[in-house]
Write an enzyme that holds these catalytic residues in place. Structure first.
Site, mmCIF file in Angstrom:
data_model
loop_
_atom_site.group_PDB
_atom_site.id
_atom_site.type_symbol
_atom_site.label_atom_id
_atom_site.label_comp_id
_atom_site.label_asym_id
_atom_site.label_seq_id
_atom_site.Cartn_x
_atom_site.Cartn_y
_atom_site.Cartn_z
ATOM 1 N N GLY A 147 -57.164 -11.264 -42.473
ATOM 2 C CA GLY A 147 -56.575 -10.057 -43.040
ATOM 3 C C GLY A 147 -56.512 -8.834 -42.160
ATOM 4 O O GLY A 147 -55.872 -7.841 -42.531
ATOM 5 N N GLU B 249 -61.027 -16.535 -40.829
ATOM 6 C CA GLU B 249 -59.681 -17.139 -40.803
ATOM 7 C C GLU B 249 -58.643 -16.135 -40.305
ATOM 8 O O GLU B 249 -57.701 -15.782 -41.035
ATOM 9 C CB GLU B 249 -59.283 -17.591 -42.219
ATOM 10 N N ARG C 156 -52.940 -12.951 -37.936
ATOM 11 C CA ARG C 156 -52.161 -11.895 -37.292
ATOM 12 C C ARG C 156 -52.889 -11.254 -36.113
ATOM 13 O O ARG C 156 -52.288 -10.997 -35.075
ATOM 14 C CB ARG C 156 -51.868 -10.827 -38.353
ATOM 15 N N TYR D 146 -41.013 -7.182 -46.442
ATOM 16 C CA TYR D 146 -42.108 -6.212 -46.626
ATOM 17 C C TYR D 146 -41.771 -4.833 -46.084
ATOM 18 O O TYR D 146 -42.677 -4.036 -45.849
ATOM 19 C CB TYR D 146 -43.382 -6.698 -45.911
ATOM 20 N N CYS E 108 -24.955 -12.467 -43.774
ATOM 21 C CA CYS E 108 -24.134 -11.829 -44.799
ATOM 22 C C CYS E 108 -24.958 -11.355 -45.982
ATOM 23 O O CYS E 108 -24.822 -11.852 -47.106
ATOM 24 C CB CYS E 108 -23.032 -12.782 -45.232
ATOM 25 N N GLU E 109 -25.859 -10.440 -45.724
ATOM 26 C CA GLU E 109 -26.638 -9.762 -46.757
ATOM 27 C C GLU E 109 -26.890 -8.356 -46.260
ATOM 28 O O GLU E 109 -27.258 -8.168 -45.101
ATOM 29 C CB GLU E 109 -28.005 -10.432 -46.942
ATOM 30 N N TYR F 295 -46.237 -14.656 -38.082
ATOM 31 C CA TYR F 295 -45.279 -14.584 -39.191
ATOM 32 C C TYR F 295 -43.868 -14.239 -38.707
ATOM 33 O O TYR F 295 -43.107 -13.566 -39.403
ATOM 34 C CB TYR F 295 -45.762 -13.601 -40.272
HETATM 35 N N1 LLP Z 1 -56.733 -16.935 -44.976
HETATM 36 C C1 LLP Z 1 -55.999 -17.012 -46.091
HETATM 37 C C2 LLP Z 1 -56.532 -17.717 -47.248
HETATM 38 C C3 LLP Z 1 -54.718 -16.419 -46.120
HETATM 39 O O1 LLP Z 1 -53.995 -16.486 -47.241
HETATM 40 C C4 LLP Z 1 -54.219 -15.752 -44.979
HETATM 41 C C5 LLP Z 1 -52.887 -15.148 -44.987
HETATM 42 C C6 LLP Z 1 -55.028 -15.708 -43.835
HETATM 43 C C7 LLP Z 1 -56.291 -16.301 -43.868
HETATM 44 C C8 LLP Z 1 -54.590 -15.022 -42.571
HETATM 45 O O2 LLP Z 1 -54.398 -13.680 -42.764
HETATM 46 P P1 LLP Z 1 -54.145 -12.695 -41.533
HETATM 47 O O3 LLP Z 1 -55.417 -12.634 -40.709
HETATM 48 O O4 LLP Z 1 -53.022 -13.215 -40.746
HETATM 49 O O5 LLP Z 1 -53.842 -11.400 -42.171
HETATM 50 N N2 LLP Z 1 -46.137 -13.291 -44.147
HETATM 51 C C9 LLP Z 1 -46.939 -12.102 -44.304
HETATM 52 C C10 LLP Z 1 -48.421 -12.411 -44.251
HETATM 53 C C11 LLP Z 1 -48.881 -13.429 -45.260
HETATM 54 C C12 LLP Z 1 -50.337 -13.729 -45.163
HETATM 55 C C13 LLP Z 1 -50.733 -14.834 -46.085
HETATM 56 N N3 LLP Z 1 -52.110 -15.211 -45.999
HETATM 57 C C14 LLP Z 1 -46.531 -11.079 -43.245
HETATM 58 O O6 LLP Z 1 -45.654 -11.362 -42.450
HETATM 59 O O7 LLP Z 1 -47.055 -9.978 -43.230
#
Ligand code: LLP
Length: 410
Positions: free
Chosen positions: A240, A275, A278, A318, A343-344, A372
């Site tokens: 996160g 986990e 990003r 987003y 085309c949007e 992402y």
């Molecule tokens: N663990 C779980 C259970 C998750 O659902 C996620 C992301 C992560 C770890 C990794 O999170 P990070 O460290 O990357 O924030 N497509 C969206 C982001 C969706 C994230 C979904 N879950 C974007 O482009 O901002």
């Protein structure tokens, strides 16, 4: 330090001019820096080294490219997966099954069975029934599935609503109030080795306070579960952490994060699982594109580029900001809307943005697309999936070909 810097007026990925990649591979193209990935992985691991027992599972959803996963496996990262496809990618990239965490709110029976057969190291249970199904599948195989219960701590991560996961109305985890009794019941099942709890409250978090509040709640739950006789040995703290998409964005440092975790978890006596997605891959990639037209508009011109929302969905989904920079700017500026060919009306990367002046045929990049970006690409408008290139020093290789279903071919 950035790995996408200008040399002799031309934007490079490490030692490779991006114009050389465009010439060899075409555009649009996702370009990753191996050094940036290694550096981000190393910095994450170094920051967490103040904690006693940790393991890191890269969130494959952020960037499932096999070469990227292979590189991260070499940095001692496991994988956090959410589908059978991601499992096969992670295993194929050389990540040991025992270092894989299977998250996800809708794992099918088939995916659970395949993961058991592969020997996946941890299942993050999203509901009680999933635990029962998993236990039965494991028993039928003469195995015990190692699992943790994902809890929804009801904390607002303060991020975009579509990437917030830890509020009670979100679909993820079980209500923290229900967790103790559910844990009692699940821990009685043969076939299941319930070893702890997990949480993840959202993505692109720019403030540590909600994370800290959520971790505190999990700490209280651990005390409660132990008082009920459960041997809690593992807590999965999710991912996160946010990254700076704008030059002046302020996000928590990894050291500040690690210090907060050390403070909150000091008496937990568990293995901690992380986990990140990003924060490892985000700044390690750019999406390079070519200007097709500079089209006059009502208030300002539209820079129509050959990348579109199918290559980078974050802006339309987003309202995300990705810095736009010309590969070989002439020093002039312009104010323009930047849009793709789809085309949007939503296929717009930026409105009224002050950017490097670009003309028809110029190359430019969107920054911070390593997480992402390609991961969320689609073939909408019968567009091919763009190729992906990994740069390492002064070398580059194509690590995913332009994917063009036969019927789209010109
Ligand atoms: N663990 C779980 C259970 C998750 O659902 C996620 C992301 C992560 C770890 C990794 O999170 P990070 O460290 O990357 O924030 N497509 C969206 C982001 C969706 C994230 C979904 N879950 C974007 O482009 O901002």
């Amino acid at each position: 330090m950035t790995y996408f810097d200008r040399r002799d007026g031309v934007l490079c990925a490490e030692g490779v001019p991006l114009s050389a990649i465009a010439e060899a591979v075409g555009t649009p193209v996702h370009v990753y820096s191996a050094a940036a990935l290694r550096d981000a992985a190393r910095r994450f691991t170094a920051a967490l080294s103040i904690l006693p027992r940790t393991r890191t599972a890269f969130a494959v959803k952020a960037n499932p490219n096999s070469a990227v996963l292979h590189l991260l496996a070499g940095c001692c990262f496991g994988a956090d997966i959410v589908s059978g496809g991601e499992m096969r990618r992670a295993l194929g990239a050389g990540i040991a099954a025992s270092d894989i965490v299977f998250s996800g709110v809708g794992k099918t029976d088939r995916e659970l069975a395949d993961a058991l057969d592969a020997g996946i190291g941890q299942f993050n249970l999203e509901l009680e029934e999933e635990g029962r199904v998993l236990a039965a599948l494991a028993q039928a195989r003469g195995k015990r599935a190692v699992a943790v219960l994902r809890v929804n701590p009801d904390v607002d991560g303060g991020t975009h609503a579509k990437i917030s996961t830890g509020r009670r109305e979100n679909k993820f985890g079980v209500a923290i109030a229900d967790a103790p009794a559910m844990y009692d019941r699940l821990s009685r099942l043969d076939g299941l080795d319930l070893v702890g709890v997990a949480l993840h409250i959202g993505s692109q978090l720019h403030d540590l306070a909600p994370l800290e509040a959520a971790y505190e709640r999990i700490g209280s739950l651990v005390i409660d579960l132990r008082a009920r006789g459960h041997g809690i040995t593992r807590v999965d703290l999710g991912g996160g952490l946010g990254i700076p998409y704008r030059v002046d964005d302020v996000v928590p440092t990894l050291d500040a994060y690690a210090a907060m975790v050390a403070k909150v978890t000091r008496d937990w006596d568990v293995d901690l699982i992380f986990e990140p997605g990003r924060v490892v891959a985000g700044l390690a990639g750019v999406l390079m594109t070519r200007v097709i037209w500079v089209k006059p508009g009502a208030d300002r011109p539209f820079v129509i580029v050959d990348a579109a929302m199918n290559d980078l969905a974050r802006p339309v989904l987003y309202d995300a900001f990705h810095r736009f920079e010309a590969v070989a700017p002439d020093g002039e500026r312009m104010v323009a809307n930047i849009a793709g060919p789809i085309c949007e009306s939503g296929d717009v990367f930026a409105l009224a943005r002050d950017i490097d002046r670009v003309r028809r045929g110029d190359l430019a990049v969107f920054h911070a697309t390593g997480a992402y970006g390609a991961a969320m690409a689609s073939s909408y408008n019968c567009r091919p999936l763009s190729p992906q290139v990994l740069v390492d020093g002064d070398q580059f290789e194509i690590v995913a070909d332009r994917f063009l279903p036969e019927e789209f071919a010109a």
